[in-house]
Write a protein that holds these residues in place. Structure first.
Motif, PDB file in Angstrom:
ATOM      1  N   GLU A   4       0.848  -1.210   0.000  1.00  0.00           N
ATOM      2  CA  GLU A   4       0.000   0.000   0.000  1.00  0.00           C
ATOM      3  C   GLU A   4       0.879   1.254   0.000  1.00  0.00           C
ATOM      4  OE1 GLU A   4      -2.449   2.734  -0.519  1.00  0.00           O
ATOM      5  OE2 GLU A   4      -2.964   0.651  -0.936  1.00  0.00           O
ATOM      6  N   GLN A   5       1.968   1.193   0.756  1.00  0.00           N
ATOM      7  CA  GLN A   5       2.908   2.322   0.775  1.00  0.00           C
ATOM      8  C   GLN A   5       3.577   2.485  -0.597  1.00  0.00           C
ATOM      9  OE1 GLN A   5       6.076   1.984   3.671  1.00  0.00           O
ATOM     10  NE2 GLN A   5       6.412   4.194   3.668  1.00  0.00           N
ATOM     11  N   TRP A   6       3.933   1.394  -1.242  1.00  0.00           N
ATOM     12  CA  TRP A   6       4.555   1.486  -2.581  1.00  0.00           C
ATOM     13  C   TRP A   6       3.595   2.156  -3.545  1.00  0.00           C
ATOM     14  CZ3 TRP A   6       5.768  -4.454  -2.615  1.00  0.00           C
ATOM     15  CH2 TRP A   6       6.740  -4.733  -1.646  1.00  0.00           C
ATOM     16  N   ALA A   7       2.325   1.784  -3.465  1.00  0.00           N
ATOM     17  CA  ALA A   7       1.325   2.360  -4.373  1.00  0.00           C
ATOM     18  C   ALA A   7       1.138   3.848  -4.078  1.00  0.00           C
ATOM     19  CB  ALA A   7       0.000   1.608  -4.241  1.00  0.00           C
ATOM     20  N   GLU A   8       1.157   4.210  -2.787  1.00  0.00           N
ATOM     21  CA  GLU A   8       1.007   5.614  -2.390  1.00  0.00           C
ATOM     22  C   GLU A   8       2.187   6.446  -2.908  1.00  0.00           C
ATOM     23  OE1 GLU A   8      -1.392   7.228  -1.079  1.00  0.00           O
ATOM     24  OE2 GLU A   8      -0.344   9.124  -0.712  1.00  0.00           O
ATOM     25  N   VAL A   9       3.389   5.894  -2.816  1.00  0.00           N
ATOM     26  CA  VAL A   9       4.576   6.603  -3.314  1.00  0.00           C
ATOM     27  C   VAL A   9       4.510   6.726  -4.835  1.00  0.00           C
ATOM     28  CG1 VAL A   9       7.105   6.497  -3.515  1.00  0.00           C
ATOM     29  CG2 VAL A   9       6.003   6.012  -1.318  1.00  0.00           C
ATOM     30  N   ASP A  10       4.039   5.686  -5.521  1.00  0.00           N
ATOM     31  CA  ASP A  10       3.822   5.780  -6.975  1.00  0.00           C
ATOM     32  C   ASP A  10       2.874   6.939  -7.277  1.00  0.00           C
ATOM     33  OD1 ASP A  10       5.367   4.047  -8.454  1.00  0.00           O
ATOM     34  OD2 ASP A  10       3.722   2.700  -9.027  1.00  0.00           O
ATOM     35  N   ARG A  11       1.764   7.009  -6.527  1.00  0.00           N
ATOM     36  CA  ARG A  11       0.779   8.083  -6.772  1.00  0.00           C
ATOM     37  C   ARG A  11       1.416   9.454  -6.546  1.00  0.00           C
ATOM     38  NH1 ARG A  11      -2.819   4.187  -4.552  1.00  0.00           N
ATOM     39  NH2 ARG A  11      -2.541   4.956  -2.433  1.00  0.00           N
ATOM     40  N   TYR A  12       2.264   9.562  -5.524  1.00  0.00           N
ATOM     41  CA  TYR A  12       2.944  10.843  -5.238  1.00  0.00           C
ATOM     42  C   TYR A  12       3.790  11.282  -6.439  1.00  0.00           C
ATOM     43  CZ  TYR A  12       6.434  14.094  -3.646  1.00  0.00           C
ATOM     44  OH  TYR A  12       7.261  15.174  -3.576  1.00  0.00           O
ATOM     45  N   PHE A  13       4.656  10.405  -6.917  1.00  0.00           N
ATOM     46  CA  PHE A  13       5.521  10.789  -8.041  1.00  0.00           C
ATOM     47  C   PHE A  13       4.702  11.023  -9.312  1.00  0.00           C
ATOM     48  CE2 PHE A  13       8.946   8.708  -5.469  1.00  0.00           C
ATOM     49  CZ  PHE A  13       9.713   9.860  -5.308  1.00  0.00           C
ATOM     50  N   ASN A  14       3.698  10.159  -9.534  1.00  0.00           N
ATOM     51  CA  ASN A  14       2.882  10.316 -10.753  1.00  0.00           C
ATOM     52  C   ASN A  14       2.187  11.676 -10.794  1.00  0.00           C
ATOM     53  OD1 ASN A  14       3.672   7.755 -11.384  1.00  0.00           O
ATOM     54  ND2 ASN A  14       1.680   6.788 -11.029  1.00  0.00           N
ATOM     55  N   ARG A  15       1.734  12.132  -9.621  1.00  0.00           N
ATOM     56  CA  ARG A  15       1.068  13.450  -9.556  1.00  0.00           C
ATOM     57  C   ARG A  15       1.954  14.556 -10.113  1.00  0.00           C
ATOM     58  NH1 ARG A  15      -0.934  12.234  -4.551  1.00  0.00           N
ATOM     59  NH2 ARG A  15       0.574  13.416  -3.344  1.00  0.00           N
ATOM     60  N   HIS A  16       3.258  14.416  -9.902  1.00  0.00           N
ATOM     61  CA  HIS A  16       4.195  15.454 -10.333  1.00  0.00           C
ATOM     62  C   HIS A  16       4.759  15.233 -11.732  1.00  0.00           C
ATOM     63  CE1 HIS A  16       4.100  15.889  -5.962  1.00  0.00           C
ATOM     64  NE2 HIS A  16       4.428  17.149  -6.174  1.00  0.00           N
ATOM     65  N   GLN A  17       4.675  14.016 -12.227  1.00  0.00           N
ATOM     66  CA  GLN A  17       5.407  13.699 -13.457  1.00  0.00           C
ATOM     67  C   GLN A  17       4.542  13.191 -14.597  1.00  0.00           C
ATOM     68  OE1 GLN A  17       8.113  10.892 -11.720  1.00  0.00           O
ATOM     69  NE2 GLN A  17       9.499  12.474 -11.008  1.00  0.00           N
ATOM     70  N   ILE A  18       3.349  12.726 -14.291  1.00  0.00           N
ATOM     71  CA  ILE A  18       2.540  12.077 -15.325  1.00  0.00           C
ATOM     72  C   ILE A  18       1.185  12.774 -15.401  1.00  0.00           C
ATOM     73  CG2 ILE A  18       1.518   9.903 -16.108  1.00  0.00           C
ATOM     74  CD1 ILE A  18       3.780   8.420 -14.774  1.00  0.00           C
ATOM     75  N   ALA A  19       0.962  13.435 -16.529  1.00  0.00           N
ATOM     76  CA  ALA A  19      -0.285  14.186 -16.699  1.00  0.00           C
ATOM     77  C   ALA A  19      -1.481  13.227 -16.742  1.00  0.00           C
ATOM     78  CB  ALA A  19      -0.219  14.997 -17.995  1.00  0.00           C
ATOM     79  N   ASP A  20      -2.605  13.688 -16.216  1.00  0.00           N
ATOM     80  CA  ASP A  20      -3.842  12.915 -16.350  1.00  0.00           C
ATOM     81  C   ASP A  20      -4.116  12.716 -17.832  1.00  0.00           C
ATOM     82  OD1 ASP A  20      -4.442  12.551 -13.700  1.00  0.00           O
ATOM     83  OD2 ASP A  20      -5.528  14.455 -13.533  1.00  0.00           O
ATOM     84  N   ASP A  21      -4.539  11.526 -18.186  1.00  0.00           N
ATOM     85  CA  ASP A  21      -4.718  11.221 -19.598  1.00  0.00           C
ATOM     86  C   ASP A  21      -5.967  10.381 -19.771  1.00  0.00           C
ATOM     87  OD1 ASP A  21      -4.542   9.892 -22.131  1.00  0.00           O
ATOM     88  OD2 ASP A  21      -2.483  10.617 -22.234  1.00  0.00           O
ATOM     89  N   ALA A  22      -7.022  11.014 -20.277  1.00  0.00           N
ATOM     90  CA  ALA A  22      -8.327  10.353 -20.385  1.00  0.00           C
ATOM     91  C   ALA A  22      -8.262   9.147 -21.328  1.00  0.00           C
ATOM     92  CB  ALA A  22      -9.365  11.357 -20.884  1.00  0.00           C
ATOM     93  N   THR A  23      -7.396   9.216 -22.346  1.00  0.00           N
ATOM     94  CA  THR A  23      -7.322   8.107 -23.313  1.00  0.00           C
ATOM     95  C   THR A  23      -6.721   6.866 -22.666  1.00  0.00           C
ATOM     96  OG1 THR A  23      -6.974   9.781 -25.006  1.00  0.00           O
ATOM     97  CG2 THR A  23      -6.543   7.500 -25.610  1.00  0.00           C
ATOM     98  N   LEU A  24      -5.650   7.070 -21.898  1.00  0.00           N
ATOM     99  CA  LEU A  24      -5.035   5.932 -21.207  1.00  0.00           C
ATOM    100  C   LEU A  24      -5.987   5.372 -20.151  1.00  0.00           C
ATOM    101  CD1 LEU A  24      -1.390   7.287 -20.873  1.00  0.00           C
ATOM    102  CD2 LEU A  24      -2.090   5.251 -22.144  1.00  0.00           C
ATOM    103  N   ASP A  25      -6.661   6.252 -19.415  1.00  0.00           N
ATOM    104  CA  ASP A  25      -7.640   5.799 -18.423  1.00  0.00           C
ATOM    105  C   ASP A  25      -8.741   4.992 -19.101  1.00  0.00           C
ATOM    106  OD1 ASP A  25      -6.193   7.149 -16.532  1.00  0.00           O
ATOM    107  OD2 ASP A  25      -7.593   8.842 -16.350  1.00  0.00           O
ATOM    108  N   ALA A  26      -9.195   5.484 -20.264  1.00  0.00           N
ATOM    109  CA  ALA A  26     -10.275   4.793 -20.983  1.00  0.00           C
ATOM    110  C   ALA A  26      -9.829   3.402 -21.426  1.00  0.00           C
ATOM    111  CB  ALA A  26     -10.712   5.623 -22.192  1.00  0.00           C
TER     112      ALA A  26
END
Ligand code: SAH
Ligand code: DHB
Ligand code: MG
Length: 223
Positions: A4-26
């Protein structure tokens, strides 16, 4: 430390480095709706694949194991104008979900999904004498990794990058007695790699949204 901590840290870095992308989410949503297994690369891993493709200036990319095409989309977006991506998938249902995802993403014209056993797909590509690939992502059944790596080498040039996913298996890779076909495949791959003069390779263990695993990066030195 826990997943759970690994996933939380992934989310932290992703927030700063990976733009939200509706196509990838879809693409992930469509894969879940079709009840495909939830084993696509994480967003951070997808971005890493995309950066590798850009680092080698990839114009031709080969993927082995499409699933719903999530990793494929990350890779396809690294392609320059005129670039091509071929992806091999055993299951026609997975291929259909992937094709729909590519069409929705507007990259269907760059990507060719070939349905059937990857061993057959690799042999066919070699028989077609197509131009070599600049980057290969091996991510299908783990038991056959050594054969896929050998097939990838036959389709490579000096400078081709070959990425092999899921070589750590929560650490199970070090169990020489393992009966797991995937672990045995990775271990056969490592034995072949130890004597393989054509590439220079390293393996990185990873934790994150996908738990504990890792990947091997091999760069082709000579063919
Ligand atoms: N690369 C995808 C995940 C692939 S999952 C991503 O990260 O988004 C592994 C895929 O390999 C599955 O879709 C599975 O059907 C496929 N596969 C399994 N055995 C195969 C084989 N022998 N030949 C080709 N594909 C295979
Ligand atoms: C499995 C396959 C994958 O490609 C992956 O990233 C994780 C797990 C699997 O077959 O279990
Ligand atoms: Mg994988």
């Amino acid at each position: 430390m826990n997943p759970e901590q690994w996933a939380e840290v992934d989310r932290y870095f992703n927030r700063h480095q990976i733009a939200d992308d509706a196509t990838l989410d879809a693409a992930l949503e469509a894969s879940a709706a079709a009840e495909l297994p939830t084993i696509a690369v994480s967003a951070a891993q997808g971005k890493l694949l995309q950066l590798f493709a850009r680092m080698v200036g990839a114009r031709r990319i080969l993927e082995i194991g499409t699933l719903g095409g999530y990793s494929t989309l990350w890779l396809a977006r690294a392609l320059p104008q005129g670039g091509r991506l071929v992806t091999l998938e055993l299951e026609s249902k997975h291929a259909e979900v992937a094709r729909a995802n590519f069409a929705r993403a507007g990259v269907g014209g760059l990507i060719e999904v070939r349905v059937g056993p990857a061993a057959h797909g690799l042999a066919r590509l070699a028989a077609e004498k197509c131009a070599p690939f600049d980057l290969v992502f091996i991510d299908a059944d783990k038991a056959s990794i050594p054969e896929y790596f050998e097939g990838a080498l036959r389709l490579s040039h000096v400078g081709t990058a070959i990425v092999v996913d899921n070589v750590v298996r929560q650490g199970a890779v070090v169990d020489a007695m393992s009966a797991d076909e995937g672990v045995r495949g990775v271990r056969r791959f490592m034995e072949a790699l130890a004597n393989e003069k054509r590439v220079s390779a390293t393996t990185i263990q990873t934790v994150g949204a996908k738990g504990y695993d890792g990947f091997t990066l091999a760069l082709v030195n000579a063919i």
